[in-house]
Design an enzyme around this catalytic site. Structure first.
Site, PDB file in Angstrom:
ATOM      1  N   LYS A 183      23.314 -24.911 -62.460  1.00 24.27           N
ATOM      2  CA  LYS A 183      21.993 -25.133 -63.058  1.00 24.27           C
ATOM      3  C   LYS A 183      21.770 -24.255 -64.296  1.00 24.27           C
ATOM      4  O   LYS A 183      21.002 -24.614 -65.182  1.00 24.27           O
ATOM      5  CB  LYS A 183      20.896 -24.869 -62.029  1.00 24.27           C
ATOM      6  CG  LYS A 183      20.956 -25.763 -60.794  1.00 24.27           C
ATOM      7  CD  LYS A 183      20.438 -27.155 -61.054  1.00 24.27           C
ATOM      8  CE  LYS A 183      20.461 -28.011 -59.796  1.00 24.27           C
ATOM      9  NZ  LYS A 183      20.138 -29.429 -60.042  1.00 24.27           N
TER      10      LYS A 183
ATOM     11  N   GLU B  70      10.728 -27.876 -61.845  1.00 25.87           N
ATOM     12  CA  GLU B  70      10.643 -28.198 -60.427  1.00 25.87           C
ATOM     13  C   GLU B  70      11.931 -27.676 -59.809  1.00 25.87           C
ATOM     14  O   GLU B  70      12.939 -27.548 -60.483  1.00 25.87           O
ATOM     15  CB  GLU B  70      10.538 -29.710 -60.218  1.00 25.87           C
ATOM     16  CG  GLU B  70      11.874 -30.464 -60.300  1.00 25.87           C
ATOM     17  CD  GLU B  70      12.525 -30.414 -61.667  1.00 25.87           C
ATOM     18  OE1 GLU B  70      11.790 -30.431 -62.664  1.00 25.87           O
ATOM     19  OE2 GLU B  70      13.777 -30.350 -61.737  1.00 25.87           O
TER      20      GLU B  70
ATOM     21  N   SER C 176      29.480 -26.712 -56.961  1.00 28.73           N
ATOM     22  CA  SER C 176      28.311 -26.570 -57.836  1.00 28.73           C
ATOM     23  C   SER C 176      27.587 -25.243 -57.658  1.00 28.73           C
ATOM     24  O   SER C 176      26.894 -24.785 -58.565  1.00 28.73           O
ATOM     25  CB  SER C 176      27.354 -27.731 -57.584  1.00 28.73           C
ATOM     26  OG  SER C 176      26.996 -27.771 -56.218  1.00 28.73           O
TER      27      SER C 176
HETATM   28  C1  LIG Z   1      24.225 -25.639 -55.727  1.00 26.03           C
HETATM   29  C2  LIG Z   1      23.614 -26.950 -56.062  1.00 26.03           C
HETATM   30  N1  LIG Z   1      24.398 -28.029 -56.178  1.00 26.03           N
HETATM   31  C3  LIG Z   1      23.898 -29.235 -56.455  1.00 26.03           C
HETATM   32  C4  LIG Z   1      22.542 -29.437 -56.606  1.00 26.03           C
HETATM   33  C5  LIG Z   1      22.052 -30.822 -56.852  1.00 26.03           C
HETATM   34  O1  LIG Z   1      21.718 -31.036 -58.189  1.00 26.03           O
HETATM   35  P1  LIG Z   1      22.500 -32.074 -59.083  1.00 26.03           P
HETATM   36  O2  LIG Z   1      22.644 -33.293 -58.247  1.00 26.03           O
HETATM   37  O3  LIG Z   1      21.626 -32.275 -60.240  1.00 26.03           O
HETATM   38  O4  LIG Z   1      23.806 -31.484 -59.458  1.00 26.03           O
HETATM   39  C6  LIG Z   1      21.677 -28.333 -56.513  1.00 26.03           C
HETATM   40  C7  LIG Z   1      20.229 -28.509 -56.708  1.00 26.03           C
HETATM   41  O5  LIG Z   1      19.422 -27.708 -56.387  1.00 26.03           O
HETATM   42  C8  LIG Z   1      22.236 -27.067 -56.230  1.00 26.03           C
HETATM   43  O6  LIG Z   1      21.451 -25.988 -56.107  1.00 26.03           O
END
Ligand SMILES: Cc1ncc(COP(=O)(O)O)c(C=O)c1O
Lengths: 403, 265
Positions: free
Chosen positions: A100, A122, A383
């Site tokens: 993020k 948000e 992520s």
């Molecule tokens: C660690 C992590 N991965 C994935 C996501 C999902 O977001 P996105 O689908 O936009 O990658 C989030 C959202 O809060 C997150 O904190």
């Protein structure tokens, strides 16, 4: 394949044009009061992105502050167990602990360029809120973060981190009290403060230009990984590229680096929030996309142990990639995700975020089912890291009796 | 007769236009509120078709919407209720308002046909700006439903002219940069926007968002052809006021508007 590739090049993961369309998805379904603001954001972003000065400032922030480039880690022991070659793109190693931050820094820099003094955001898992609060502090902006009351309870650590960084966290008590309602509330707030505040949306959702802009800020993941895979793999390009999908920003950023290759793209959703896999055509939060709905067209609440995947839809570009057949979307249950966190922790010494664990759970399942052929090369975007989830994990009985 | 023809006639007869709002299905007896609005002299009545994620609405209408949904209200049930209207209420034009997801879900043609069959002659979709409105505008025209477009204080002049030209029924002037909900004063931006719209078009111009009292209505109707009153009425409905009481509140607005237009009557 070549036909699809040509169509993707023409219509997907590129510039969606002034109307912000990805096939029939996307667009700008916002109240008239926000039309002029969205137009300005699109215009400013377009200019900023073609301004070498802006790109340099962002690259510098990503390097010296966020810790890019992130490594590509071979998951050796797990690979052996699964009979595949698994590479992890380590967004969990960024400053603040998730992908993020890439987008938050980009938008904060844009907000400053636009003369805005405040950021609105948000957040579900809290990671986007923490990233926004961090970027705001770094660039001298104020931050207001909307968060569902349920998420505030289950992500207490991240709430405190945001407050520590000087952000105001506003609880949202409507509806499912999770990400979707926080998004609605942030949009309502935004209408009244467009002259001072920039709405820093945290995923590839929302009205044009957000899905395009957020993907562009996140494609650093895919671009880096493409180069790293070229060095790591004899085939240069992995057979599979896998990422979890809430709104889909880490997946979109990752896919963007590989959309023009032969890699198979797989987005993994939470079973209780599988907008791409089980949603229907609709319009929510400013874009036309796929959303979970009942027979009367009401949006259905999503449910996932991973707060960041607790959203009833996906970004419009994912809906389009799915229609094109360029990416496929799979759903994973809470239990599978928890098991995947534990398995990765014990084989690789990495505690993944519950969101990322969904992507890993699909890889484990697919390898077990023979769907991933032996020796297949798989790039998986991790992520985020799991610090925020330890309380949730502690509550799960699965952890008490290790296999 | 189209919504626009009827509003133009009322205006030509020297009236300021008054359009109250009610969330369809908010209470078991919600049609009684609608009838009370008709009896109180409404020139048209806006009926909200409840949607789960009302992003343009403030706390009051959100609450009304969630209450309606919790009671099991659907687009279909609200339209079925409306089709049963009789008496004075049947003569007042009905304007549906909802979010675009419900239109996409049904498909624009089917959605507009269902409105027409229920006796609805106008449609407001606050999350559907001019740029995205082509498909629904065509379907609405086929069904003889007037698709009303909204204008905001920040709408630049050339776009304002386009909105005024493409809107049907009337042009909805959003008084403030904000959501629906009661306010203590009518924003200066309301007057400025109404004046700009009246310069741009001969179509009726109604001001809405935040019109809460008879004084507000009179103030806003100085520059506009009339007003839309939503949250101030729904607050009372949510607090349990009877149709008689809510109708009385609207009737006082009606009298104040008529007084201001014809002070000697
Ligand atoms: C660690 C992590 N991965 C994935 C996501 C999902 O977001 P996105 O689908 O936009 O990658 C989030 C959202 O809060 C997150 O904190």
């Amino acid at each position: 394949m070549t036909d699809v590739l040509q169509r993707v090049r023409a219509a997907g993961m590129g510039d969606p044009g002034r109307t912000g369309r990805f096939g029939r998805y996307g667009g700008g379904y916002v109240p008239e009061s926000l039309v002029e603001t969205c137009r300005q954001v699109a215009e400013e972003f377009r200019q900023a992105w073609s301004d070498p000065g802006f790109r340099e400032s962002l690259t510098r922030l990503l390097t010296v502050h966020a810790g890019r480039p992130t490594p590509l880690t071979p998951a050796s022991r797990l690979s052996t167990e699964l009979g595949i070659q698994l590479l992890l793109k380590r967004e969990d190693l960024t400053h603040t602990g998730s992908h993020k931050i890439n987008n938050a820094l980009g938008q904060a820099l844009l907000a400053r360029r636009m003369g805005r003094s405040r950021l609105i955001a948000e957040t579900g898992a809290g990671q986007h809120g923490v990233a926004t609060a961090t970027a705001a502090a770094l660039l001298g902006l104020r931050a207001t973060v909307f968060m569902g009351e349920r998420d505030i309870e289950r992500q207490a650590l991240n709430v405190f981190r945001m407050q520590l960084l000087g952000a105001e966290v506003v609880p949202v008590g409507t509806g499912s009290r999770t990400l979707s309602d926080a998004t609605s509330q942030a949009m309502r707030h935004w209408v009244g403060v467009t002259d001072q505040a920039h709405y820093c949306i945290g995923s590839v959702v929302g009205p044009h230009p957000y899905p395009w802009m957020v993907r562009t800020f996140q494609r650093v993941i895919g671009d880096e990984a493409r180069g790293q895979c070229a060095r790591e793999l004899t085939s240069a390009v992995p057979d599979y590229v896998v990422a979890c999908v809430g709104g889909g920003s880490n997946a979109a950023g990752t896919f963007a680096g590989f959309v023009d290759t032969s890699a198979r793209l797989v987005g993994v959703e939470a079973a209780g929030g599988a907008g791409a896999a089980h949603g229907r055509d609709g319009v929510l939060h400013g874009a036309r996309s796929r959303f979970l709905q009942d027979d009367g067209g009401q949006i259905v609440e999503a449910h996932s142990i991973a707060a960041g995947l607790d959203y009833p839809g996906v970004g419009p570009e994912h809906a389009h990639l799915r229609d094109l057949g360029r990416a496929r979307y799979e759903a994973v249950s809470d239990d599978e995700a928890v098991a995947a966190v534990i398995r990765l922790a014990r084989t690789e010494g990495i505690v993944a975020a519950l969101e990322s664990a969904h992507a890993l759970a699909w890889v484990i399942r697919a390898a077990g089912a023979g769907e991933l052929p032996p020796g297949a090369t798989v790039l998986l975007t991790l992520s985020g890291r799991g610090d925020k989830d330890v309380a949730a994990l502690k509550d799960r009985s699965a952890l008490k009796e290790p296999a | 007769m189209t919504l626009e023809t009827r509003l133009r006639r009322r205006r030509a007869a020297g009236h300021k236009l008054l359009m109250p709002y009610v969330t369809g299905g908010v209470t078991a007896g919600w049609l009684d509120h609608l009838r009370a609005f008709a009896d109180a002299g409404a020139d048209a009545i806006e009926v909200g078709l409840p949607f789960s994620d009302p992003t343009v609405d403030g706390a009051t209408i959100q609450e009304a919407t969630h209450r309606a949904l919790a009671r099991g209200a659907t687009t279909r049930s609200v339209l079925a209720d409306l089709a049963d209207l009789a008496g004075a209420a049947a003569d007042v034009p009905l304007v549906a308002s909802t979010y675009y997801n419900l239109v996409v879900h049904a498909g624009p043609q089917r959605f507009c046909a269902a409105l027409r069959d229920a006796g609805v002659s106008g449609l407001i979709v606050p999350d559907l700006p001019l740029d995205e409105a082509d498909e629904l505008a065509d379907a609405a025209a086929v069904a003889s439903v007037d698709l009303v477009l909204l204008a905001a204080p920040t709408t630049p002049p050339p776009r304002l002219a386009q909105i005024a030209q493409r809107s049907r029924g009337f042009v909805y002037a959003v008084s403030v940069m904000g959501t629906t909900g009661e306010r203590t004063t009518v924003a200066d931006s309301a007057e400025a926007l109404a004046n700009r719209l009246r310069d741009a078009t001969d179509r009726p111009v109604l001001v809405g968002f935040g019109i809460s009292t008879a004084q507000h209505a009179v103030h806003a109707a100085r520059s506009a052809d009339g007003v839309v009153v939503g949250a101030a009425l729904m607050r009372q409905v949510l607090d349990g006021a009877s149709p008689y009481d809510v109708g009385g509140y609207l009737a006082r607005m009606r009298r104040a508007l008529d007084q201001a237009a014809h002070p000697t009557d």
